[in-house]
Motif scaffolding. Sequence first.
Motif, PDB file in Angstrom:
ATOM      1  N   ARG A  66      33.970  57.840 -13.112  1.00  9.81           N
ATOM      2  CA  ARG A  66      34.212  58.216 -11.717  1.00  9.81           C
ATOM      3  C   ARG A  66      35.690  58.380 -11.383  1.00  9.81           C
ATOM      4  NH1 ARG A  66      29.689  54.286  -8.887  1.00  9.81           N
ATOM      5  NH2 ARG A  66      27.900  55.196  -9.976  1.00  9.81           N
ATOM      6  N   ASN A  67      36.534  57.482 -11.855  1.00  8.11           N
ATOM      7  CA  ASN A  67      37.952  57.588 -11.522  1.00  8.11           C
ATOM      8  C   ASN A  67      38.588  58.811 -12.188  1.00  8.11           C
ATOM      9  OD1 ASN A  67      40.092  56.348 -10.001  1.00  8.11           O
ATOM     10  ND2 ASN A  67      41.064  55.825 -11.957  1.00  8.11           N
ATOM     11  N   LEU A  68      38.188  59.083 -13.427  1.00  5.06           N
ATOM     12  CA  LEU A  68      38.695  60.270 -14.122  1.00  5.06           C
ATOM     13  C   LEU A  68      38.268  61.539 -13.392  1.00  5.06           C
ATOM     14  CD1 LEU A  68      37.988  59.336 -17.861  1.00  5.06           C
ATOM     15  CD2 LEU A  68      40.221  59.493 -16.749  1.00  5.06           C
ATOM     16  N   ILE A  69      37.007  61.569 -12.972  1.00  4.16           N
ATOM     17  CA  ILE A  69      36.485  62.741 -12.260  1.00  4.16           C
ATOM     18  C   ILE A  69      37.202  62.915 -10.930  1.00  4.16           C
ATOM     19  CG2 ILE A  69      34.455  63.631 -11.049  1.00  4.16           C
ATOM     20  CD1 ILE A  69      32.751  62.538 -13.329  1.00  4.16           C
ATOM     21  N   LYS A  70      37.403  61.814 -10.212  1.00  5.67           N
ATOM     22  CA  LYS A  70      38.087  61.885  -8.924  1.00  5.67           C
ATOM     23  C   LYS A  70      39.482  62.475  -9.073  1.00  5.67           C
ATOM     24  CE  LYS A  70      39.841  59.044  -5.128  1.00  5.67           C
ATOM     25  NZ  LYS A  70      40.007  57.681  -4.580  1.00  5.67           N
ATOM     26  N   ASN A  71      40.245  61.987 -10.036  1.00  6.26           N
ATOM     27  CA  ASN A  71      41.612  62.475 -10.244  1.00  6.26           C
ATOM     28  C   ASN A  71      41.638  63.944 -10.659  1.00  6.26           C
ATOM     29  OD1 ASN A  71      42.660  59.964  -9.595  1.00  6.26           O
ATOM     30  ND2 ASN A  71      42.739  59.266 -11.712  1.00  6.26           N
ATOM     31  N   TYR A  72      40.691  64.319 -11.517  1.00  3.18           N
ATOM     32  CA  TYR A  72      40.633  65.711 -11.979  1.00  3.18           C
ATOM     33  C   TYR A  72      40.218  66.635 -10.836  1.00  3.18           C
ATOM     34  CZ  TYR A  72      39.424  69.805 -14.764  1.00  3.18           C
ATOM     35  OH  TYR A  72      39.360  71.082 -15.277  1.00  3.18           O
ATOM     36  N   TYR A  73      39.218  66.228 -10.056  1.00  6.79           N
ATOM     37  CA  TYR A  73      38.754  67.017  -8.916  1.00  6.79           C
ATOM     38  C   TYR A  73      39.898  67.232  -7.927  1.00  6.79           C
ATOM     39  CZ  TYR A  73      35.996  68.293  -4.778  1.00  6.79           C
ATOM     40  OH  TYR A  73      35.498  68.927  -3.669  1.00  6.79           O
ATOM     41  N   SER A  74      40.645  66.176  -7.652  1.00  2.52           N
ATOM     42  CA  SER A  74      41.778  66.263  -6.731  1.00  2.52           C
ATOM     43  C   SER A  74      42.835  67.236  -7.252  1.00  2.52           C
ATOM     44  CB  SER A  74      42.388  64.870  -6.523  1.00  2.52           C
ATOM     45  OG  SER A  74      43.464  64.924  -5.630  1.00  2.52           O
ATOM     46  N   LYS A  75      43.099  67.173  -8.552  1.00  2.54           N
ATOM     47  CA  LYS A  75      44.104  68.056  -9.170  1.00  2.54           C
ATOM     48  C   LYS A  75      43.703  69.524  -9.007  1.00  2.54           C
ATOM     49  CE  LYS A  75      46.012  69.135 -13.762  1.00  2.54           C
ATOM     50  NZ  LYS A  75      45.282  70.407 -13.980  1.00  2.54           N
ATOM     51  N   ILE A  76      42.457  69.852  -9.315  1.00  6.08           N
ATOM     52  CA  ILE A  76      41.995  71.243  -9.226  1.00  6.08           C
ATOM     53  C   ILE A  76      41.978  71.705  -7.777  1.00  6.08           C
ATOM     54  CG2 ILE A  76      40.111  72.845  -9.728  1.00  6.08           C
ATOM     55  CD1 ILE A  76      41.589  71.811 -12.195  1.00  6.08           C
ATOM     56  N   SER A  77      41.603  70.812  -6.869  1.00  9.15           N
ATOM     57  CA  SER A  77      41.600  71.160  -5.444  1.00  9.15           C
ATOM     58  C   SER A  77      43.005  71.511  -4.966  1.00  9.15           C
ATOM     59  CB  SER A  77      41.052  69.997  -4.608  1.00  9.15           C
ATOM     60  OG  SER A  77      39.694  69.752  -4.907  1.00  9.15           O
ATOM     61  N   CYS A  78      43.966  70.705  -5.374  1.00 10.79           N
ATOM     62  CA  CYS A  78      45.360  70.952  -4.972  1.00 10.79           C
ATOM     63  C   CYS A  78      45.875  72.281  -5.524  1.00 10.79           C
ATOM     64  CB  CYS A  78      46.256  69.815  -5.444  1.00 10.79           C
ATOM     65  SG  CYS A  78      46.013  68.266  -4.553  1.00 10.79           S
ATOM     66  N   GLU A  79      45.430  72.629  -6.711  1.00 13.70           N
ATOM     67  CA  GLU A  79      45.876  73.881  -7.329  1.00 13.70           C
ATOM     68  C   GLU A  79      45.323  75.099  -6.595  1.00 13.70           C
ATOM     69  OE1 GLU A  79      44.652  73.600 -11.382  1.00 13.70           O
ATOM     70  OE2 GLU A  79      46.246  72.173 -11.927  1.00 13.70           O
ATOM     71  N   ASN A  80      44.264  74.901  -5.813  1.00  9.72           N
ATOM     72  CA  ASN A  80      43.616  76.008  -5.105  1.00  9.72           C
ATOM     73  C   ASN A  80      43.749  75.886  -3.589  1.00  9.72           C
ATOM     74  OD1 ASN A  80      42.020  77.764  -7.206  1.00  9.72           O
ATOM     75  ND2 ASN A  80      41.749  75.632  -7.853  1.00  9.72           N
ATOM     76  N   ILE A  81      44.840  75.292  -3.149  1.00  8.45           N
ATOM     77  CA  ILE A  81      45.054  75.074  -1.721  1.00  8.45           C
ATOM     78  C   ILE A  81      45.102  76.389  -0.943  1.00  8.45           C
ATOM     79  CG2 ILE A  81      47.585  75.079  -1.828  1.00  8.45           C
ATOM     80  CD1 ILE A  81      47.518  72.736   0.176  1.00  8.45           C
TER      81      ILE A  81
END
Length: 211
Positions: A66-81
């Motif tokens: 879960r923590n790995l997924i959360k961090n990765y999801y956040s990273k991809i979201s930020c890249e597509n702001i």
Amino acid sequence: MGKKKISSVLFDFDGVLIDSLPAMEIAWNSVMSKFKVKNDFNQYRKFIGLPFEKILKELNIEFANRNLIKNYYSKISCENINLIKLNPYVKILLFWLSRNSISTGIVTSKDKLRTNELIEYFQLNIHTIVTPELTNLGKPSSEPILYAAKKLNVSVDQILFIGDMKSDMRTAINSKCFYLHYMNGYQPLKEHAYGGQINSLLEVIEYIENF
């Protein structure tokens, strides 16, 4: 004007002030690919409005990931702001609230980093921001609303909360504040167990003026 008045307006973020579904979908599809997650975006979308960890729990995703997924999801979201858009009339409503000395807040299940990044990106003038890191329990608990009330120094019975998910309505019920459901958000409801409904954020002005 009755004895009580609206002193503060709190907003859910995703679906009410911003439309971030395209960025969410890209981020979640990337999660599916990288972590071999079987739950597609339609399944994920059902739980938008809950803290991200709760969504993963609802989807029965292994705790260890879960923590790995959360961090990765956040990273991809930020890249597509750049795919995230401000909803209609947000700036007009915030300006009107400011002119009428009504304080504002965001009560969101989005994490602090992404929330602050988006507030800065859209240059939103908001008095207080409540993210999952600040309370023991997230929506639909009353804690985020109570936290915002304390920060804004207003009584909960002077707060209007605007959301677009069932979890937002339950949050309002649990905190006993006023509530309007934004029908152009992510989860329009046929029946309203609590509060009222709006189709445009401009209707908030009318609601407060006629309160």
